[in-house]
Design a protein around this motif. Sequence first.
Motif, mmCIF file in Angstrom:
data_model
loop_
_atom_site.group_PDB
_atom_site.id
_atom_site.type_symbol
_atom_site.label_atom_id
_atom_site.label_comp_id
_atom_site.label_asym_id
_atom_site.label_seq_id
_atom_site.Cartn_x
_atom_site.Cartn_y
_atom_site.Cartn_z
ATOM 1 N N ALA A 61 116.846 86.067 39.588
ATOM 2 C CA ALA A 61 117.669 85.720 38.432
ATOM 3 C C ALA A 61 118.464 86.935 37.957
ATOM 4 C CB ALA A 61 116.790 85.192 37.303
ATOM 5 N N GLU A 62 119.730 86.700 37.683
ATOM 6 C CA GLU A 62 120.595 87.789 37.238
ATOM 7 C C GLU A 62 120.121 88.366 35.911
ATOM 8 O OE1 GLU A 62 123.264 90.675 37.232
ATOM 9 O OE2 GLU A 62 122.962 89.316 38.917
ATOM 10 N N ASP A 63 119.593 87.519 35.029
ATOM 11 C CA ASP A 63 119.172 88.023 33.726
ATOM 12 C C ASP A 63 117.901 88.866 33.806
ATOM 13 O OD1 ASP A 63 117.568 85.851 34.290
ATOM 14 O OD2 ASP A 63 117.620 85.034 32.264
ATOM 15 N N THR A 64 117.155 88.750 34.901
ATOM 16 C CA THR A 64 115.958 89.586 35.057
ATOM 17 C C THR A 64 116.348 91.055 35.075
ATOM 18 O OG1 THR A 64 114.781 87.855 36.239
ATOM 19 C CG2 THR A 64 113.977 90.097 36.537
ATOM 20 N N ARG A 65 117.443 91.371 35.705
ATOM 21 C CA ARG A 65 117.921 92.760 35.744
ATOM 22 C C ARG A 65 118.219 93.253 34.327
ATOM 23 N NH1 ARG A 65 121.729 95.434 40.113
ATOM 24 N NH2 ARG A 65 119.836 94.944 41.208
ATOM 25 N N GLN A 66 118.800 92.391 33.504
ATOM 26 C CA GLN A 66 119.097 92.761 32.125
ATOM 27 C C GLN A 66 117.804 92.972 31.331
ATOM 28 O OE1 GLN A 66 121.561 89.562 30.809
ATOM 29 N NE2 GLN A 66 123.375 90.317 31.855
ATOM 30 N N HIS A 67 116.788 92.140 31.578
ATOM 31 C CA HIS A 67 115.519 92.270 30.866
ATOM 32 C C HIS A 67 114.851 93.609 31.151
ATOM 33 C CE1 HIS A 67 115.803 88.216 29.533
ATOM 34 N NE2 HIS A 67 115.539 87.666 30.694
ATOM 35 N N PHE A 68 115.080 94.163 32.310
ATOM 36 C CA PHE A 68 114.454 95.422 32.698
ATOM 37 C C PHE A 68 115.343 96.632 32.383
ATOM 38 C CE2 PHE A 68 111.630 92.648 34.829
ATOM 39 C CZ PHE A 68 110.464 93.365 35.065
ATOM 40 N N SER A 69 116.390 96.423 31.616
ATOM 41 C CA SER A 69 117.315 97.530 31.357
ATOM 42 C C SER A 69 116.740 98.582 30.422
ATOM 43 C CB SER A 69 118.639 96.995 30.805
ATOM 44 O OG SER A 69 118.420 96.355 29.559
ATOM 45 N N SER A 70 115.864 98.175 29.501
ATOM 46 C CA SER A 70 115.286 99.124 28.544
ATOM 47 C C SER A 70 113.994 98.562 27.966
ATOM 48 C CB SER A 70 116.272 99.394 27.400
ATOM 49 O OG SER A 70 116.425 98.221 26.610
ATOM 50 N N VAL A 71 113.275 99.390 27.238
ATOM 51 C CA VAL A 71 112.063 98.930 26.557
ATOM 52 C C VAL A 71 112.441 97.834 25.555
ATOM 53 C CG1 VAL A 71 110.238 99.591 24.928
ATOM 54 C CG2 VAL A 71 110.771 101.072 26.875
ATOM 55 N N ASN A 72 113.535 98.031 24.831
ATOM 56 C CA ASN A 72 113.967 97.018 23.859
ATOM 57 C C ASN A 72 114.197 95.667 24.521
ATOM 58 O OD1 ASN A 72 113.900 98.744 21.648
ATOM 59 N ND2 ASN A 72 116.047 99.301 21.802
ATOM 60 N N ALA A 73 114.819 95.673 25.694
ATOM 61 C CA ALA A 73 115.098 94.425 26.410
ATOM 62 C C ALA A 73 113.807 93.756 26.869
ATOM 63 C CB ALA A 73 116.018 94.692 27.597
ATOM 64 N N LEU A 74 112.849 94.540 27.337
ATOM 65 C CA LEU A 74 111.559 93.979 27.749
ATOM 66 C C LEU A 74 110.818 93.371 26.563
ATOM 67 C CD1 LEU A 74 110.270 96.646 30.288
ATOM 68 C CD2 LEU A 74 110.907 94.285 30.793
ATOM 69 N N VAL A 75 110.849 94.063 25.429
ATOM 70 C CA VAL A 75 110.190 93.563 24.219
ATOM 71 C C VAL A 75 110.820 92.246 23.791
ATOM 72 C CG1 VAL A 75 109.873 94.025 21.751
ATOM 73 C CG2 VAL A 75 109.368 95.795 23.428
ATOM 74 N N LYS A 76 112.144 92.169 23.842
ATOM 75 C CA LYS A 76 112.850 90.938 23.471
ATOM 76 C C LYS A 76 112.441 89.791 24.397
ATOM 77 C CE LYS A 76 117.464 89.142 22.633
ATOM 78 N NZ LYS A 76 118.889 89.394 22.751
ATOM 79 N N LEU A 77 112.347 90.058 25.686
ATOM 80 C CA LEU A 77 111.926 89.040 26.648
ATOM 81 C C LEU A 77 110.521 88.541 26.330
ATOM 82 C CD1 LEU A 77 112.109 87.510 29.414
ATOM 83 C CD2 LEU A 77 111.125 89.557 30.432
ATOM 84 N N ILE A 78 109.600 89.465 26.083
ATOM 85 C CA ILE A 78 108.206 89.097 25.785
ATOM 86 C C ILE A 78 108.157 88.258 24.513
ATOM 87 C CG2 ILE A 78 105.947 89.996 25.119
ATOM 88 C CD1 ILE A 78 106.672 92.477 26.940
ATOM 89 N N GLU A 79 108.848 88.691 23.486
ATOM 90 C CA GLU A 79 108.837 87.958 22.215
ATOM 91 C C GLU A 79 109.435 86.559 22.376
ATOM 92 O OE1 GLU A 79 109.035 91.665 19.064
ATOM 93 O OE2 GLU A 79 110.914 90.703 19.651
#
Length: 84
Positions: A61-79
Motif C-alpha cells: 500500500a502506498e500509504d504504508t510508506r507515509q505511515h512510516f515517515s516519522s514517529v508522529n505518522a506511526l502514532v497517528k496510524l496506531i491511534e
Amino acid sequence: MLEQEVKELIIDVLQLEDITPADIDNASPLFVEGLGLDSIDALELGVALQKRYGITLSADAEDTRQHFSSVNALVKLIETQRKK
C-alpha cells in the motif's frame, strides 16, 4: 505517552544501542535521513507494530510508506486503527 512507546519499540526491535528515545525527533524522517532506517528495518518494525498494537499494514500500500515517515505518522496510524 504513545510517542515514547513507539520510540522505545523502534530502539528495541532494531537494536539501536547508541540511541535513546530523546534522540529521536517525533517529526524527523525515520528512513534515509533522520534515523537512516532501510527496508529490512521497516519490515521488522512493521511486524513489531502489528504484534504490539494489533494494527494492520499492507506491504504494497502506498500509504504504508507515509505511515512510516516519522514517529508522529506511526502514532497517528496506531491511534486511527485503535478507534476502529
